[in-house]
Write a protein that holds these residues in place. Structure first.
Motif, mmCIF file in Angstrom:
data_model
loop_
_atom_site.group_PDB
_atom_site.id
_atom_site.type_symbol
_atom_site.label_atom_id
_atom_site.label_comp_id
_atom_site.label_asym_id
_atom_site.label_seq_id
_atom_site.Cartn_x
_atom_site.Cartn_y
_atom_site.Cartn_z
ATOM 1 N N ARG A 144 -17.154 46.609 -19.115
ATOM 2 C CA ARG A 144 -16.842 45.878 -20.111
ATOM 3 C C ARG A 144 -17.414 44.846 -20.025
ATOM 4 N N ASP A 145 -18.745 43.967 -19.455
ATOM 5 C CA ASP A 145 -19.579 43.558 -19.681
ATOM 6 C C ASP A 145 -20.453 44.340 -20.112
ATOM 7 N N ALA A 146 -20.724 45.391 -19.606
ATOM 8 C CA ALA A 146 -21.979 46.679 -20.275
ATOM 9 C C ALA A 146 -21.418 47.517 -21.784
ATOM 10 N N LEU A 147 -20.797 47.859 -22.058
ATOM 11 C CA LEU A 147 -20.150 48.520 -23.334
ATOM 12 C C LEU A 147 -19.639 47.440 -23.784
ATOM 13 N N GLY A 148 -18.909 46.509 -23.572
ATOM 14 C CA GLY A 148 -17.992 45.436 -24.872
ATOM 15 C C GLY A 148 -17.286 46.685 -25.618
ATOM 16 N N ASP A 149 -16.211 46.305 -26.541
ATOM 17 C CA ASP A 149 -15.696 46.709 -27.452
ATOM 18 C C ASP A 149 -15.787 48.665 -26.914
ATOM 19 N N THR A 150 -15.226 49.211 -26.038
ATOM 20 C CA THR A 150 -14.763 51.044 -26.115
ATOM 21 C C THR A 150 -13.312 51.431 -26.126
ATOM 22 N N ASP A 151 -13.371 52.542 -26.553
ATOM 23 C CA ASP A 151 -12.715 53.620 -26.193
ATOM 24 C C ASP A 151 -12.329 53.969 -25.179
ATOM 25 N N HIS A 152 -13.290 54.173 -24.086
ATOM 26 C CA HIS A 152 -13.305 54.835 -22.667
ATOM 27 C C HIS A 152 -12.244 54.261 -22.184
ATOM 28 N N ASP A 153 -11.647 55.034 -21.500
ATOM 29 C CA ASP A 153 -10.897 54.982 -20.523
ATOM 30 C C ASP A 153 -11.694 53.950 -18.774
ATOM 31 N N LEU A 154 -12.085 52.672 -19.139
ATOM 32 C CA LEU A 154 -12.827 51.820 -18.099
ATOM 33 C C LEU A 154 -12.095 52.110 -16.630
ATOM 34 N N ASP A 155 -10.651 52.040 -16.457
ATOM 35 C CA ASP A 155 -10.294 52.472 -15.016
ATOM 36 C C ASP A 155 -10.607 53.636 -14.579
ATOM 37 N N ALA A 156 -10.226 54.738 -15.287
ATOM 38 C CA ALA A 156 -10.756 56.000 -15.113
ATOM 39 C C ALA A 156 -12.172 56.551 -14.383
ATOM 40 N N LEU A 157 -13.347 55.468 -15.273
ATOM 41 C CA LEU A 157 -14.051 55.305 -15.085
ATOM 42 C C LEU A 157 -14.582 55.154 -13.833
ATOM 43 N N ALA A 158 -13.766 53.568 -13.817
ATOM 44 C CA ALA A 158 -14.347 52.665 -12.243
ATOM 45 C C ALA A 158 -14.020 53.261 -11.384
ATOM 46 N N ASP A 159 -12.592 54.760 -11.314
ATOM 47 C CA ASP A 159 -12.438 55.518 -10.643
ATOM 48 C C ASP A 159 -13.067 56.356 -9.744
ATOM 49 N N HIS A 160 -13.594 56.905 -10.994
ATOM 50 C CA HIS A 160 -15.400 57.463 -10.902
ATOM 51 C C HIS A 160 -16.418 57.745 -9.110
ATOM 52 N N VAL A 161 -16.388 55.928 -9.604
ATOM 53 C CA VAL A 161 -17.138 56.023 -8.497
ATOM 54 C C VAL A 161 -16.613 55.781 -7.320
ATOM 55 N N PHE A 162 -15.196 55.404 -7.074
ATOM 56 C CA PHE A 162 -14.564 55.745 -5.514
ATOM 57 C C PHE A 162 -14.551 57.525 -5.618
ATOM 58 N N VAL A 163 -14.604 57.860 -5.994
ATOM 59 C CA VAL A 163 -14.007 59.668 -6.081
ATOM 60 C C VAL A 163 -15.658 60.136 -5.882
ATOM 61 N N THR A 164 -16.713 59.485 -6.789
ATOM 62 C CA THR A 164 -18.155 60.075 -6.068
ATOM 63 C C THR A 164 -17.872 59.522 -4.503
ATOM 64 N N PHE A 165 -17.705 59.152 -4.394
ATOM 65 C CA PHE A 165 -18.253 58.206 -2.524
ATOM 66 C C PHE A 165 -17.224 59.381 -2.630
ATOM 67 N N GLU A 166 -16.590 59.288 -1.990
ATOM 68 C CA GLU A 166 -15.305 60.031 -0.529
ATOM 69 C C GLU A 166 -15.460 61.360 -1.460
ATOM 70 N N GLY A 167 -15.334 62.772 -2.639
ATOM 71 C CA GLY A 167 -16.372 63.695 -2.832
ATOM 72 C C GLY A 167 -17.347 63.726 -2.026
ATOM 73 N N ALA A 168 -18.239 62.775 -2.288
ATOM 74 C CA ALA A 168 -19.413 63.065 -1.101
ATOM 75 C C ALA A 168 -19.651 63.411 0.287
ATOM 76 N N PHE A 169 -18.876 62.353 0.661
ATOM 77 C CA PHE A 169 -18.498 62.313 2.351
ATOM 78 C C PHE A 169 -17.983 63.788 2.910
ATOM 79 N N ILE A 170 -16.580 63.826 1.774
ATOM 80 C CA ILE A 170 -16.185 65.780 1.480
ATOM 81 C C ILE A 170 -17.555 67.020 1.663
ATOM 82 N N LEU A 171 -18.713 66.587 0.707
ATOM 83 C CA LEU A 171 -19.723 67.373 0.784
ATOM 84 C C LEU A 171 -21.034 67.640 1.673
ATOM 85 N N CYS A 172 -20.628 66.143 2.569
ATOM 86 C CA CYS A 172 -21.655 66.314 2.890
ATOM 87 C C CYS A 172 -21.068 66.418 4.373
ATOM 88 N N ARG A 173 -20.594 66.872 5.190
ATOM 89 C CA ARG A 173 -19.179 67.119 5.882
ATOM 90 C C ARG A 173 -19.473 69.024 6.316
#
Length: 197
Positions: A144-173
């Motif tokens: 929100r600080d970086a993008l200001g007013d936006t139509d982007h789903d910020l919750d989904a974008l934020a969750d994508h960071v978590f998804v990246t970590f978890e997906g990377a763990f699975i990919l590594c394993r």
């Protein structure tokens, strides 16, 4: 001078974390944890009332460490005045630690526990949800600080960071290549840079 047993409890939790992460919660027995920790049944049941109690305490500890990792990342970029730079550098902070993350653990305990949620107890999944929501809320603030007013789903974008970590763990394993963590975080950084510019 009497010992308080903290070192034994930590040793048991460390052993359980290794075993559950590698083998799953159902496939990890109390006897295996005791043997891995070099401890005794008496010591185990002094610290944990049951295997379920062990699972819940294990996840609570892991979730607390996970949230502290988030706060360490936020602290590392807090001095940056430009919110767009702060967001990108937040991701770069973890990208730079990708190899360290994978050398410390081969998989995420969350995955092991959530696939067997009926075995680990309700408090375990609550601790995981708490950590996930904390990550989401803090990253939404960065976005929100970086993008200001936006139509982007910020919750989904934020969750994508978590998804990246978890997906990377699975990919590594799956591939046996721990370099995927750093590479996936680098890919995430490229996407974040495109988003803010």
């Amino acid at each position: 001078m009497p010992r308080d047993g903290t070192a034994t409890r930590i040793r048991l939790l460390d052993a359980a974390e290794r075993l559950v992460t590698d083998n799953g919660f159902a496939a990890t027995s109390v006897d295996q944890v005791i043997a891995e920790a070099g401890s005794s049944k008496g010591a185990f049941f002094h610290h944990f009332s049951s295997k379920t109690d062990l699972g819940e305490q294990l996840v609570e500890r892991y979730a607390a460490h996970d949230v502290q990792t988030l706060y360490d990342g936020l602290a590392a970029v807090a001095h940056l005045e430009d919110p767009k730079v702060r967001l990108v550098e937040f991701v770069r902070h973890f990208e730079g630690r990708g190899d360290e993350i994978m050398s410390a653990q081969s998989n995420c305990l969350y995955v092991s526990v959530l696939t067997e949620r009926q075995l680990a107890g309700p408090d375990a999944t609550g601790a995981i949800l708490g950590a996930v929501v904390t990550w989401r809320d803090e990253i939404v603030t960065l976005l929100r600080d970086a993008l200001g007013d936006t139509d982007h789903d910020l919750d989904a974008l934020a969750d994508h960071v978590f998804v990246t970590f978890e997906g990377a763990f699975i990919l590594c394993r799956t591939t046996g290549d721990p370099d995927h963590m750093r590479r996936q975080l680098a890919a995430l950084r490229v996407l974040v840079e495109a988003l803010v510019h």
